[in-house]
Design an enzyme around this catalytic site. Sequence first.
Site, PDB file in Angstrom:
ATOM      1  N   HIS A 124       0.811  -1.237   0.000  1.00  0.00           N
ATOM      2  CA  HIS A 124       0.000   0.000   0.000  1.00  0.00           C
ATOM      3  C   HIS A 124       0.839   1.279   0.000  1.00  0.00           C
ATOM      4  CE1 HIS A 124      -3.626  -2.279   0.591  1.00  0.00           C
ATOM      5  NE2 HIS A 124      -3.287  -2.724   1.785  1.00  0.00           N
ATOM      6  N   ASP A 161      -2.960 -11.070  -1.533  1.00  0.00           N
ATOM      7  CA  ASP A 161      -3.454 -10.428  -0.309  1.00  0.00           C
ATOM      8  C   ASP A 161      -4.918 -10.019  -0.544  1.00  0.00           C
ATOM      9  OD1 ASP A 161      -2.190  -8.822   2.304  1.00  0.00           O
ATOM     10  OD2 ASP A 161      -3.909  -7.778   1.414  1.00  0.00           O
ATOM     11  N   HIS A 163      -6.375  -7.391   0.163  1.00  0.00           N
ATOM     12  CA  HIS A 163      -6.501  -5.986  -0.218  1.00  0.00           C
ATOM     13  C   HIS A 163      -5.823  -5.724  -1.559  1.00  0.00           C
ATOM     14  CE1 HIS A 163      -6.636  -6.027   4.259  1.00  0.00           C
ATOM     15  NE2 HIS A 163      -7.655  -5.212   4.048  1.00  0.00           N
ATOM     16  N   ASP A 248      -4.690 -12.681   4.554  1.00  0.00           N
ATOM     17  CA  ASP A 248      -5.860 -12.104   5.225  1.00  0.00           C
ATOM     18  C   ASP A 248      -7.179 -12.463   4.549  1.00  0.00           C
ATOM     19  OD1 ASP A 248      -4.818 -10.548   3.197  1.00  0.00           O
ATOM     20  OD2 ASP A 248      -4.674  -8.712   4.367  1.00  0.00           O
TER      21      ASP A 248
END
Length: 342
Positions: A124, A161, A163, A248
């Site tokens: 990120h 991931d 995200h 996650d």
Amino acid sequence: MKAGYVYHPIYLEHDTGQHVERAGRLEAIISHLEETGLKQQLLPIQPRAATVEEIALVHHKRYIEEIRRVAQGGGGWLDADTVMSPHSYEAAIYAVGGVIRATEAVMDGEVGSAFALVRPPGHHATVAQAMGFCLFNNVAIAARYALNKYQLERIAIIDFDVHHGNSTHDIFYDDPRVLYISTHQYPFYPGTGAIEQTGDGAAKGATVNIPLPAGCGDAEYLQVFNQVIAPAVERFAPQLILVSAGYDSHWADRLALMQVSTTGFADMVKLIKGWADELCGGRLVFSLEGGYHFRALACSVKATFDVLLGNSIEDPLGPSADSGAPDITPLLKAIKDIHRLP
Ligand SMILES: [Zn+2]
């Protein structure tokens, strides 16, 4: 061929208190690898501190200096999600250096594949701003480093991931040398990663966003891997595969709402390993991103190593009890159409 791992105690010194992204994540992984005897099957790869010049392959020097200064000043919050402690800068430059070393070890043939067990995570962190628990984009820097040092023409980054890796996406959006593929819960943090975003200019088609509705489990992820990621990776024919490995999307991980099991992660890793073996001499580097349920994370990282080593898979947490998986067939058809995949 041996599998290697990168780890250093400095990664625990990025002290985030009771934040979900805390040192206990890595401690859980390491002790699970030790207790199960898996660690002795792996070759340790010593990380080093990345230089400012290396980090500047991706980030603005002004920003790198800001992170150093915040740590020197005792730390503090950089945004609503991201916090630093006095040793966070050192941990972060060793995280970058860890993924670089894992990549070198694979490229130089010291190991067949490697997994950098680092924190803080990276996907990120934008070129000029910390974001979403991330300070420097470890994987993006390692990709640029490998493109330069080994004069590679094609690297694939697979980001599973939960995200969207907004930073990796943006950094390589107009770079035809890097195929960026992301599976992510959508709509969800950070809000980016729509299917229509496919790259710019000569890199048109080299960004593959796979935004998934909440509730997807092993079956849906395997559909995605087999129907979209496999043909995209095969067409691109990478010389090296990097993986932003976030766990996650495990069903036990309540930060997001996916239903993947440890066995599901192992099946995805088997496919990725198969592509690496088939297309790029097995050259495969994993880097830890998210994963916040300690046991699910530790078991899934171990399962990843077990696949790399050819061991059988253990899944003590078992499958998700959820049975309301969404039908993603129309979504996958739309993505395949946009990317003209067979
Ligand atoms: Zn994540």
